[in-house]
Design a protein around this motif. Structure first.
Motif, mmCIF file in Angstrom:
data_model
loop_
_atom_site.group_PDB
_atom_site.id
_atom_site.type_symbol
_atom_site.label_atom_id
_atom_site.label_comp_id
_atom_site.label_asym_id
_atom_site.label_seq_id
_atom_site.Cartn_x
_atom_site.Cartn_y
_atom_site.Cartn_z
ATOM 1 N N ALA A 1 0.818 -1.206 0.000
ATOM 2 C CA ALA A 1 0.000 0.000 0.000
ATOM 3 C C ALA A 1 0.856 1.262 0.000
ATOM 4 N N SER B 1 -2.543 -2.596 -7.544
ATOM 5 C CA SER B 1 -3.993 -2.667 -7.351
ATOM 6 C C SER B 1 -4.603 -3.810 -8.158
ATOM 7 N N SER C 1 -3.597 -7.112 -6.579
ATOM 8 C CA SER C 1 -4.343 -7.320 -5.339
ATOM 9 C C SER C 1 -5.773 -7.752 -5.631
ATOM 10 N N ASP C 2 -6.397 -7.119 -6.621
ATOM 11 C CA ASP C 2 -7.770 -7.493 -6.985
ATOM 12 C C ASP C 2 -7.837 -8.934 -7.485
ATOM 13 N N PHE D 1 -7.446 -11.119 -4.457
ATOM 14 C CA PHE D 1 -8.598 -10.900 -3.592
ATOM 15 C C PHE D 1 -9.828 -11.655 -4.088
ATOM 16 N N PRO E 1 -4.004 -8.741 0.121
ATOM 17 C CA PRO E 1 -4.663 -7.751 -0.744
ATOM 18 C C PRO E 1 -5.719 -6.937 -0.008
ATOM 19 N N TYR E 2 -6.425 -7.568 0.927
ATOM 20 C CA TYR E 2 -7.435 -6.826 1.706
ATOM 21 C C TYR E 2 -6.769 -5.717 2.518
ATOM 22 N N ARG F 1 -5.597 -2.911 0.222
ATOM 23 C CA ARG F 1 -6.692 -2.060 -0.257
ATOM 24 C C ARG F 1 -7.111 -1.054 0.811
ATOM 25 N N ARG G 1 -4.073 1.461 1.568
ATOM 26 C CA ARG G 1 -3.713 2.320 0.447
ATOM 27 C C ARG G 1 -4.427 3.664 0.521
#
Length: 295
Positions: free
Chosen positions: A115, A130, A133-134, A137, A169-170, A173, A176
């Protein structure tokens, strides 16, 4: 001229002081928050000292005592193998809490690093982090834990590492957004003008400023991690019998439930529910308090 941001003064000619870490306080979390914190402290103490407090070896079995109820020296009775339930409950707290702790340490460290890098570099770096991570996730944590056990073999460590990958990733997010807000404040620019490196600013100022958010998220995630690890152990892919673990106890107690002796599953399940709910409640209260402090 002096530029100020929040509680951190930065002089145009002086050196910015080192930012002290600020951890969230329990004041203002309400009575249910205090009760949750007390349960969490008790659970941690049991996890640390449980093996020393256990009155009997947790794996010592006596089939002649299978499903025997409470006695003077065995207040919780025995399981299907004739093992003392109180001893297994006390010893099992350590593996249940340790696995969740490993998940939180790795995911908070990894997610915060990603982040901060994304918030600092922005541009294509932010887009790549991002998007990655998505992608991760999108996979449920429990599914990754099962895949980890399939690749590396059933164990607490493989399940914990897989869940840490799923939780990172959570964290990235959530953090960030806070890192982007902090990055845009005037004191960051002032520190850069003074010649401070990006690494120094992030470690000494930016991350300490978002520490309360990290603690709140870690508290919430701890409850989720404990639940997921218990589910993995219940499926036989985490902690392996005969090691004492609350998830294992719930799984092994199925036999007793079918035969009318639900004590093992109920005792371990109740302990799990109390700990998980307490972490979630306290984490949500800290998170709400953090939001009010910044409003």
């Amino acid at each position: 001229m002096t530029i100020t941001s929040g509680q951190l003064p930065v002089s145009g000619t002086g050196i910015a002081p080192v930012r002290r870490w600020k951890l969230p306080r329990l004041r203002g979390v309400g009575w249910i928050g205090y009760v949750s914190a007390a349960i969490i402290v008790l659970a941690i103490l049991i996890a640390v000292f449980g093996p020393l407090l256990a009155p009997f070896p947790p794996n010592q079995s006596d089939l002649s005592r299978a499903f025997v109820g409470s006695t003077g020296s065995h207040p919780l009775g025995f399981d299907s193998q004739g093992r003392d339930l109180l001893s297994r409950l006390l010893v099992g707290a350590r593996s249940s809490m340790l696995g969740a702790f490993i998940v939180i340490v790795i995911s908070i460290a990894g997610g915060t690093a990603l982040a901060v890098i994304a918030a600092w570099r922005r541009g294509w770096t932010d887009s790549v982090i991002s998007s990655g991570s998505d992608l991760v996730f999108a996979f449920p944590g429990l599914l990754l834990a099962v895949l980890g056990a399939a690749v590396f073999g059933p164990s607490q460590w493989s399940a914990a590492l897989a869940l840490a990958v799923a939780y990172t990733p959570y964290v990235a997010r959530i953090v960030r957004g806070a890192a982007l807000r902090e990055r845009s404040l005037p004191y960051i620019e002032a520190l850069e003008v003074q010649g401070s490196s990006a690494w120094s600013i992030a470690i000494r100022h930016l991350i300490p400023n978002i520490a309360p958010l990290l603690v709140a998220q870690a508290t919430i995630l701890f409850g989720w991690a404990a639940l997921d690890l218990a589910a993995v152990s219940f499926l036989g892919l985490g902690v392996q019998p005969p090691q004492a673990d609350w998830g294992v106890m719930v799984s092994e107690g199925e036999t007793g439930v079918l035969q009318g002796f639900p004590a093992e599953s109920m005792i371990a399940g109740t302990a799990l529910v109390l700990v998980i709910v307490s972490f979630n409640i306290l984490g949500e209260r800290l998170n709400d308090k953090q939001g009010k402090d910044h409003s």
